[in-house]
Design a protein around this motif. Structure first.
Motif, PDB file in Angstrom:
ATOM      1  N   ASN A 229       0.768  -1.162  -0.052  1.00  0.00           N
ATOM      2  CA  ASN A 229       0.110   0.133   0.009  1.00  0.00           C
ATOM      3  C   ASN A 229       0.706   1.132   0.000  1.00  0.00           C
ATOM      4  O   ASN A 229       2.120   1.261   0.875  1.00  0.00           O
TER       5      ASN A 229
ATOM      6  N   ASN B 149      -3.058   3.461   5.714  1.00  0.00           N
ATOM      7  CA  ASN B 149      -4.432   3.095   5.961  1.00  0.00           C
ATOM      8  C   ASN B 149      -4.701   1.731   6.704  1.00  0.00           C
ATOM      9  O   ASN B 149      -3.594   1.204   6.794  1.00  0.00           O
TER      10      ASN B 149
ATOM     11  N   ASP C   1      -7.573  -1.576   8.092  1.00  0.00           N
ATOM     12  CA  ASP C   1      -8.969  -2.194   7.956  1.00  0.00           C
ATOM     13  C   ASP C   1      -9.592  -1.759   9.251  1.00  0.00           C
ATOM     14  O   ASP C   1      -9.356  -2.250  10.372  1.00  0.00           O
TER      15      ASP C   1
ATOM     16  N   GLN D  45     -12.007  -3.097  10.545  1.00  0.00           N
ATOM     17  CA  GLN D  45     -12.597  -4.444  11.087  1.00  0.00           C
ATOM     18  C   GLN D  45     -11.260  -5.271  11.580  1.00  0.00           C
ATOM     19  O   GLN D  45     -11.259  -6.444  12.391  1.00  0.00           O
TER      20      GLN D  45
ATOM     21  N   TYR E  20     -11.865 -13.044  -1.579  1.00  0.00           N
ATOM     22  CA  TYR E  20     -12.475 -12.342  -0.565  1.00  0.00           C
ATOM     23  C   TYR E  20     -11.355 -11.397   0.205  1.00  0.00           C
ATOM     24  O   TYR E  20     -11.903 -10.476   0.411  1.00  0.00           O
TER      25      TYR E  20
ATOM     26  N   ASP F  46     -10.440  -8.547  -1.880  1.00  0.00           N
ATOM     27  CA  ASP F  46     -11.587  -7.377  -1.778  1.00  0.00           C
ATOM     28  C   ASP F  46     -11.414  -6.636  -0.742  1.00  0.00           C
ATOM     29  O   ASP F  46     -11.388  -5.352  -0.692  1.00  0.00           O
ATOM     30  N   ILE F  47     -10.872  -6.966   0.499  1.00  0.00           N
ATOM     31  CA  ILE F  47     -10.683  -6.237   1.667  1.00  0.00           C
ATOM     32  C   ILE F  47      -9.441  -5.114   1.291  1.00  0.00           C
ATOM     33  O   ILE F  47      -9.748  -3.950   1.682  1.00  0.00           O
TER      34      ILE F  47
ATOM     35  N   GLU G  50      -8.616  -4.097  -1.509  1.00  0.00           N
ATOM     36  CA  GLU G  50      -8.751  -3.116  -2.412  1.00  0.00           C
ATOM     37  C   GLU G  50      -9.665  -2.122  -1.872  1.00  0.00           C
ATOM     38  O   GLU G  50      -9.567  -0.739  -2.171  1.00  0.00           O
ATOM     39  N   GLN G  51     -10.500  -2.530  -0.812  1.00  0.00           N
ATOM     40  CA  GLN G  51     -11.256  -1.189   0.140  1.00  0.00           C
ATOM     41  C   GLN G  51     -10.142  -0.509   0.830  1.00  0.00           C
ATOM     42  O   GLN G  51     -10.619   0.644   1.340  1.00  0.00           O
ATOM     43  N   MET G  52      -8.831  -0.987   0.920  1.00  0.00           N
ATOM     44  CA  MET G  52      -7.965  -0.074   1.713  1.00  0.00           C
ATOM     45  C   MET G  52      -7.195   0.706   0.638  1.00  0.00           C
ATOM     46  O   MET G  52      -6.367   1.564   1.143  1.00  0.00           O
ATOM     47  N   GLY G  53      -7.405   0.584  -0.333  1.00  0.00           N
ATOM     48  CA  GLY G  53      -6.794   1.357  -1.709  1.00  0.00           C
ATOM     49  C   GLY G  53      -5.562   0.711  -2.218  1.00  0.00           C
ATOM     50  O   GLY G  53      -4.664   1.346  -3.012  1.00  0.00           O
TER      51      GLY G  53
ATOM     52  N   LYS H 115     -19.614 -16.341  -2.513  1.00  0.00           N
ATOM     53  CA  LYS H 115     -19.712 -15.431  -1.572  1.00  0.00           C
ATOM     54  C   LYS H 115     -21.148 -15.381  -0.777  1.00  0.00           C
ATOM     55  O   LYS H 115     -21.135 -15.115   0.380  1.00  0.00           O
TER      56      LYS H 115
END
Length: 499
Positions: A272, A276, A278, A280, A391, A394-395, A397-400, A487
Motif C-alpha cells: 500500500n 491506511n 482495515d 475491522q 474475498y 477485496d478487503i 482493494e477497499q484499503m486502496g 460469497k
C-alpha cells in the motif's frame, strides 16, 4: 563476488550463496534435516531456543562453504530473513534469558485484547495500523506479568533476525519494519509508540537502536569469522521478516504489486502506498522493506488458514486412492468453471482473522447426488480456496490497494493450472511465477543494502520468471458468477453463526 542470505524459519535455518552478477544460487543448505522442535509447555504455547537457530545457521554456513569452495573474502554482504513476531530477551552480556516465544504462541492474546480496548480501538488502528493482538509487544507484557525475575534482567528485546545479527556481529540493532511487526511503531508520529510503551510500562531502553532495512547493521566479528569460516568484517546489510522478505524475493516493492504463497495455509501480501487500515482489523499492516518517512510503503498481510491443507484432505479422503496431485488436477479439469453449482467454504483449519475470527468450519454446499461426482468436488475445493483469496483481496482493494499483478513462487497450489487460472480469472490480475526462495531473496536484499545493486530493479533483473498467466476474458463472467454464489453462501453461513 557473492552474497550470503539466511532464512531463519521455525522449521529450519537455510543459507544460500548467490553470485551477485548472475543472480544464480551457487550453493544452499538447511538444518535440521527433520523439522525443528517447538516447545509447548502448555496448550497454545510455542517456544524455541535461539541458540538452536544459531547452531543450525553454523551448520548451514559450513555446508555451503564446503560445497562452493569459494574464498570467504568474495562474500561482500549478508542478509537475514526471519520468522516474524518472535520475542528474544537478552541481558547486558547478550545472554538469552529464556526460550524465544515464537509467532504461533497464543498466550499473549488476552494482553493484546485488553490493550486494544484500553488504549482505544480507533487509536490503535490509526497509529499502529493493527490491534496489539498476539504480537511481540503483547508477548513481552506476558513476561512482565508472569516472569518478573526474567523481565528485570532484560537489557534488550529482539526479533529473531535481530538476534542472529547480534550473534554474527556482537552488535544489537533493529529496524522500523521489525518494530512495526511487533506493534511498537506509531505510523502517525513515525516513532516508537509512546502510548503502547506507557500502557504496558515498558522502558524505552529495551528497544535497540534503529537502522534502515537496507544499510550496514554490523560486521562479522573475528570470533564468529573463525567459527563459521567467513571473513572478518563482512557487513550485514539487510534484514526483514519472512513475509516482507518473501515479497522482496518476488520483486514486490510498490503499490498494486502482490506477493502470494499457498502452502498448508495461504498468504496474500500487498503493498500500500498510503497509511491506511482495515476498520475491522481483518488484515495486518506492517512497514514494508522499502518504507521510509519520505516514501510510504506498507505491507498488508492477509492469512488464510485453510489452503493447501484442504487440497491435501481432498486427496486423502475424496480423490481415488494413490492419485498424484497432477492426476487430481486433470480429474478436476473435467468439471466446468463453478463446479456445476458446488461451493466449498475452505475454513476447516481454525478461526479466520479475515472472517472477524469466526470459526465457521469447512462446508460443502449445493451437492446434487444425481449430477455431481468426484471431479466436481475436487475442482470445487480448489475454487473455494481461490475464492477465499479473492474475498481477502477485496478487503485490500477497499484499503486502496489496486491488485493488478500477483507474484508467486512456482510451488504448492500454484503448481495447479486450475488454481492459477481461477485466481487470474476471478481477480482480473496477471499472475507471474518465479524460481526463488527466502534465503536467495535475503542475499539479494543484502546486495541492495551494500550498494552492490543500485535498486531493486537491478537486483532482480536476473530473477527467473517461469510462467505468466493472463486472465481469459471469455471466462471471466463464469468465474464472477461462481464467486458470487460462493460469497453468498459464505455470508449466509456467517449470518447463521452470528445469530
Amino acid at each position: 563476488m557473492f552474497l550470503l542470505g539466511y532464512d531463519i524459519g521455525s522449521s529450519s535455518v537455510k543459507a544460500s550463496l548467490v553470485h551477485a552478477e548472475t543472480g544464480k544460487c551457487v550453493a544452499s543448505a538447511f538444518f535440521p534435516k527433520t523439522e525443528a522442535a517447538i516447545i509447548a509447555v502448555k496448550p497454545g504455547w510455542a517456544e524455541q531456543h535461539p541458540e538452536d537457530w544459531w547452531e543450525n545457521l553454523k551448520r548451514s554456513t559450513k555446508a555451503i562453504m564446503q560445497e562452493s569452495r569459494i574464498n570467504p573474502a568474495e562474500i561482500k554482504a549478508i542478509g537475514i530473513s526471519y520468522q516474524m513476531h518472535g520475542l528474544v530477551c537478552v541481558d547486558k552480556e547478550q545472554k538469552v534469558l529464556r526460550p524465544a516465544i515464537i509467532w504461533c504462541d497464543s498466550r499473549a492474546v488476552p494482553y493484546g485484547q485488553k490493550a486494544f480496548e484500553t488504549i482505544g480501538e480507533a487509536y490503535c488502528l490509526s497509529h499502529l495500523l493493527n490491534s496489539p493482538g498476539n504480537f511481540t509487544a503483547s508477548k513481552l507484557a506476558w513476561i512482565k506479568a508472569n516472569e518478573p525475575a526474567v523481565y528485570t534482567q532484560i537489557d534488550k528485546i529482539m526479533l529473531p533476525g535481530d538476534y542472529i545479527a547480534m550473534k554474527l556481529s556482537g552488535e544489537i540493532c533493529t529496524t522500523v519494519s521489525g518494530l512495526s511487526e511487533g506493534m511498537f511503531w506509531d505510523f502517525k508520529n513515525n516513532q516508537v509508540s509512546n502510548s503502547l510503551m506507557s500502557y504496558y510500562g515498558f522502558d524505552s531502553s529495551l528497544i535497540a537502536p534503529i537502522q534502515p532495512t537496507f544499510s550496514e547493521q554490523g560486521r562479522v566479528s573475528a570470533t564468529v569469522a573463525k567459527e563459521l569460516g567467513l571473513n572478518e568484517g563482512t557487513p550485514i546489510t539487510y534484514r526483514a521478516g519472512d513475509q516482507p522478505n518473501n515479497a522482496l524475493s518476488l520483486n514486490v516493492f510498490n503499490p498494486g504489486e502482490i506477493a502470494s504463497t499457498a502452502g498448508t495455509s495461504g498468504v496474500v501480501y500487498g503493498v500500500n502506498g498510503e497509511v491506511n487500515y482495515d476498520p475491522q482489523s481483518r488484515v495486518n499492516t506492517f512497514a514494508h522493506v522499502n518504507h521510509t518517512n519520505q516514501q510510504t510503503r506498507l505491507g498488508v498481510l492477509l492469512c488464510i488458514n485453510g489452503t493447501g491443507i484442504l487440497n491435501s484432505w481432498v486427496k486423502k479422503n475424496i480423490a481415488p486412492e494413490g492419485i498424484s496431485y497432477p492426476e487430481m488436477n486433470a480429474l478436476a479439469a473435467k468439471a466446468p468453471i463453478g463446479s456445476a453449482g458446488i461451493s466449498i467454504l475452505p475454513f476447516g483449519n481454525g478461526a479466520e482473522r479475515m472472517l472477524n475470527n469466526k470459526e465457521i468450519g469447512c462446508s460443502i454446499r449445493g451437492v446434487d447426488f444425481n449430477a455431481h461426482s468426484k471431479h466436481h468436488l475436487i475442482r470445487a475445493a480448489q475454487e473455494g480456496i481461490v475464492f477465499s483469496f479473492k474475498y481477502g483481496i477485496d478487503i485490500m482493494e477497499q484499503m486502496g490497494i489496486p491488485v493488478k499483478k500477483i507474484h508467486a513462487g512456482h510451488a504448492n497450489m500454484f503448481l495447479s493450472p486450475i488454481f492459477r487460472n481461477t485466481l487470474a480469472g476471478v481477480s482480473g490480475a496477471v499472475i507471474e511465477l518465479y524460481d526463488t526462495d527466502g534465503s536467495v531473496g535475503a542475499a539479494k536484499g543484502a546486495g541492495i543494502g551494500a550498494g552492490i545493486y543500485k535498486d531493486n530493479k537491478e537486483a532482480f533483473a536476473t530473477l527467473n520468471k517461469l510462467e505468466v498467466i493472463e486472465p481469459n476474458p471469455a471466462q471471466q463472467q463464469a468465474y464472477a458468477d461462481a464467486y458470487a454464489l460462493w460469497k453468498h453462501r459464505l455470508e449466509k453461513s456467517m449470518g447463521c453463526i452470528a445469530k
